[in-house]
Design a protein around this motif. Structure first.
Motif, PDB file in Angstrom:
ATOM      1  N   CYS A  93       0.829  -1.219   0.000  1.00  0.00           N
ATOM      2  CA  CYS A  93       0.000   0.000   0.000  1.00  0.00           C
ATOM      3  C   CYS A  93       0.857   1.260   0.000  1.00  0.00           C
ATOM      4  N   VAL A 150       0.641   3.722  -1.843  1.00  0.00           N
ATOM      5  CA  VAL A 150      -0.185   4.907  -2.090  1.00  0.00           C
ATOM      6  C   VAL A 150      -0.563   5.581  -0.773  1.00  0.00           C
ATOM      7  N   GLN A 197      -6.212   1.879  -4.618  1.00  0.00           N
ATOM      8  CA  GLN A 197      -5.334   1.126  -3.726  1.00  0.00           C
ATOM      9  C   GLN A 197      -6.107   0.250  -2.747  1.00  0.00           C
ATOM     10  N   SER A 202      -5.426  -3.653  -2.508  1.00  0.00           N
ATOM     11  CA  SER A 202      -4.843  -4.152  -1.265  1.00  0.00           C
ATOM     12  C   SER A 202      -5.809  -5.097  -0.554  1.00  0.00           C
ATOM     13  N   GLN A 210      -4.940  -1.842  -9.394  1.00  0.00           N
ATOM     14  CA  GLN A 210      -3.596  -1.420  -9.811  1.00  0.00           C
ATOM     15  C   GLN A 210      -3.650  -0.565 -11.077  1.00  0.00           C
ATOM     16  N   ILE A 246      -4.388   2.870 -10.055  1.00  0.00           N
ATOM     17  CA  ILE A 246      -3.188   3.526  -9.524  1.00  0.00           C
ATOM     18  C   ILE A 246      -2.283   3.956 -10.677  1.00  0.00           C
TER      19      ILE A 246
END
Lengths: 480, 249
Positions: free
Chosen positions: A68, A70, A104, A108, A156, A159
């Motif tokens: 994580c 981010v 995220q 996660s 992802q 992100i």
């Protein structure tokens, strides 16, 4: 001849991020004397970023973790925003960061549930260890495994679209963001969105049904009453990016609410213990003995008043109904709570992708410069604090990080001890399944051990001398 | 009509004006010779030795050696590329180059060369030197951890900006860039838009507060290896054939 004292070591703790071990000490009557989770790796970020320029920090500190990053990226950016006087970001910057954060959470939480925990839940805690892993899940539940992989992949991709890379990107910069979301990027992400929301609903049902069907077994597993803490919006809404601290007791009484983020250290303090690299934070008002608390999905659902998306709010109400609206203190309920959060992130991503503000070009603001800043954010694993001071030359002079797993340090140790007492006390033959229950309780917290180690000073060392039966004959301790 | 000299680089015919360096002639012919301290518009310096070529069998730096008629230059050979790779490798371990948190990542010539040469991690032992940062100037930051002593900033300051902002002090491993004032860059007349800052090939001499404002994907070396812009046939180069097509750290 009876057995002597015994020291059981589970090393490494598997299917968690980072390296840790558990030690359990049994006396001659096979009673658990002590059980602890030890974090055996060390990070030095708070020290070695001193001297670095402040605009480098959001990119530098995210290297604390690969799962994580981010969270650290955005939390540091929020702290640095305060330092550069950016008190109100542009709509585009704010929403791009929100999108990144929810991407995220999606990846996660999917990683944790499907890859790390589903083997325990779907095969059982006593299942053959050779099968009780993600490969076993792929063999026995291929469609579920596929959904887990693709949910994570989608997070992802979010992100990457917002930060430039799936891991360790550069999107958030002091006072804003370095890019908007192009229409092409948006349209790419919209392609699979409906499916992502549908799968997220399905996995909430899976987690709910599993929890309720196995409640008798799960309710006592590593469970105990505790305080809970998270940030919430001023109106009590669940929010993972922005809000102020709220904590409640095990029964739901408010301990603190709307605490000012910039002076978090007025309400929280940290204790260092010689046997762990992790610090032990506590609520000052309650003191180090009683002031510990839980963070993460369970705590967030316990302290918030509502979710601002319809599907997640309906799921939250079902969750809260089980305890009659009181906080839930069942450790294994973290999984259900986590999947409700995953659904909320999927819904929020849906809202954001349809928001034209993401295509705006007003990306950065500045304001009056300050010498200190605090960022608080909800990371997938719980409340995350980044606190920095800088000098007039733009260099970091002080950094303090309280990461989610640090807050969950005391609860995880309690969970380990609870499981050990419940399942190992007086047992002649300890099975792998019994020890796995210790790990199951730890995994419920989704600990990120590598980013949680922040002790300072000389490395503490414990040397124990055991006889042939495992009894401790002598012990020397070098404190930190 | 000006007289031209004819010679060969790796067997290809190349022409040069009298006094023109091998590197300049190679650039004009679409042949890339790796370099760090050489920069168009600045006087040759010959510090980094990355551009070392064999001229009739003898080592010469292409950035300083004038071309001569009939010379036989070897550039893209396994031995020379191996030497260059080692030099790049040594530059990394000699300083503290942590690309993952460096704002020059993606725009850094040292990093780009490492990718071009397929260096994913140094083979030599890190030296981890103690180097100081000069953050005294309100708009300029010198991070000596990343300085490779190429002197591009020193020359650009003198030759393009008409200033004397910095020079080298110390010898051997202690050699480092120092502002031409006793109190750091704040005591010089350096300015954020000086050519000296733009000349830095790495993340050493920086304009403050720029940071990571260029998104990944829009940086200079995000999409093609360093040197490709000079090459007529990059696919023929031994160093771009199977390395670096991805995104930098």
């Amino acid at each position: 001849m009876g057995k002597g004292a015994e020291r059981i070591v589970i090393e490494p703790v598997t299917r968690v991020e980072g390296h840790g071990k558990v030690t359990i000490l049994l006396d001659e009557q096979r009673q658990v004397q002590e059980a602890r989770l030890h974090i055996v790796e060390f990070r030095g970020f708070e020290r070695f970023i001193q001297g670095r320029p402040l605009w480098e920090i959001p990119v530098l500190v995210q290297r604390l973790c690969g799962i994580c990053p981010v969270s650290h990226h955005l939390c540091a950016a929020k702290a640095i925003d305060h330092i550069v006087g950016a008190d109100q970001l542009t709509a585009t910057a704010h929403k791009m960061r929100l999108l990144m954060h929810h991407g995220q959470f999606l990846q996660s939480h999917a990683l944790h549930f499907f890859h790390l925990c589903s083997p325990d839940l779907l095969f059982g805690f006593d299942a053959d260890v050779a099968k009780r892993n993600v490969i076993g899940i792929i063999g026995a539940h291929p469609e579920l495994a596929r959904q887990g992989v693709l949910l994570r992949k989608y997070g992802q991709e979010i992100i990457r679209a917002t930060a430039g890379k799936k891991i360790h990107g550069t999107g958030a910069i002091p006072g804003g963001i370095n890019k908007n979301l192009s229409l092409a990027e948006r349209d790419d992400l919209l392609t699979d969105l409906e499916q992502i929301v549908a799968w997220s609903r399905d996995v909430v049902t899976l987690a709910k049904d599993y929890t309720l069907e196995h409640l008798e077994e799960l309710a006592p597993l590593g469970s105990f009453d505790s305080s809970h803490m998270a940030i919430v919006r001023d109106d009590g809404a669940y929010d993972i990016y922005d809000g102020r601290l709220r904590a409640c007791s095990a029964e739901g009484e408010v301990i603190l609410d709307h605490a000012d983020n910039q002076t978090y250290h007025h309400v929280l303090a940290e204790e260092v213990r010689p046997w762990s690299y992790m610090k032990f934070p506590f609520i000052r008002e309650l003191g180090p003995r009683d002031g510990w608390y839980r963070v993460g999905p369970l705590a967030r659902l316990n302290v918030c008043d509502y979710f601002d998306t319809p599907l997640a709010e309906a799921a939250r109400k079902e969750f809260a109904a089980v305890t009659g609206g009181k906080p839930c203190n069942v450790t294994m309920a973290y999984h259900w709570a986590r999947m409700i959060e995953l659904l909320h992130s999927a819904e929020t991503i849906d809202q954001l992708l349809h928001d034209p503000d993401l295509q705006g070009n007003d990306l950065v603001v500045t304001g009056e410069r300050r010498l200190e800043g605090v960022g608080i954010i909800e990371a997938p694993r719980g409340t995350l604090f980044h606190h920095y001071r800088v000098n007039e030359d733009d260099q970091i002079t002080m950094c303090n990080l309280i990461v989610s797993t640090t807050s969950n340090n005391e609860p995880m140790n309690r969970a380990v001890k609870k499981v050990a007492m419940d399942h190992l006390n007086g047992v002649e033959t300890i099975t792998e399944g019994m020890l796995n229950r210790v790990e199951v309780a730890i995994r419920a917290y989704d600990p990120c051990l590598s980013c949680a180690t922040h002790a300072m000073g000389q490395m503490p060392l414990v040397v124990e001398l055991h006889d042939a039966d495992g009894a401790v004959l002598d012990k020397r301790v070098r404190d930190a | 009509m000006e007289q031209t000299l004819e010679f060969t680089i790796d067997g290809l015919p190349v022409t040069a004006a009298p006094g023109e360096t091998i590197m300049a002639a190679a650039d004009a012919a679409g042949i890339y010779i790796p370099r760090l301290c050489a920069m168009k518009g600045l006087s040759p310096f010959g510090a980094c030795r990355l551009c070392t070529v064999l001229v009739d069998g003898r080592s010469q730096s292409a950035c300083t050696q004038p071309a001569a008629a009939g010379m036989v230059v070897e550039n893209d050979t396994e031995q020379l590329q191996g030497f260059r790779k080692n030099l790049i490798d040594m530059l990394f371990v000699e300083g503290n180059h942590f690309c993952m948190a460096c704002e020059k990542s993606g725009n850094c010539e040292l990093q780009a060369l490492a990718y071009r040469f397929g260096i994913l991690a140094p083979k030599y032992q890190y030296q981890f030197p103690q180097r100081e940062i000069d953050a005294s100037h309100p708009d300029v930051l010198l991070d000596r951890n990343r300085c490779i002593l190429c002197a591009r900033c020193v020359r650009a300051s003198q030759e393009l900006d008409g200033k004397e902002i910095a020079g080298f002090v110390g010898r051997g491993g202690e050699k480092h860039l120092a502002a031409s004032s006793g109190c750091g860059f704040v005591g010089t007349d350096v300015a954020a838009d000086d050519a000296a800052l733009a000349a830095c090939p790495v993340g050493a001499l920086l304009r403050k507060r720029v940071g990571f404002s260029t998104p990944i994907g829009q940086r200079k070396y995000d999409h093609q290896p360093i040197g490709c812009e000079k090459e007529l046939r990059p696919e023929k180069s031994s160093t771009t054939s199977d390395v670096q097509k991805g995104v930098a750290s």
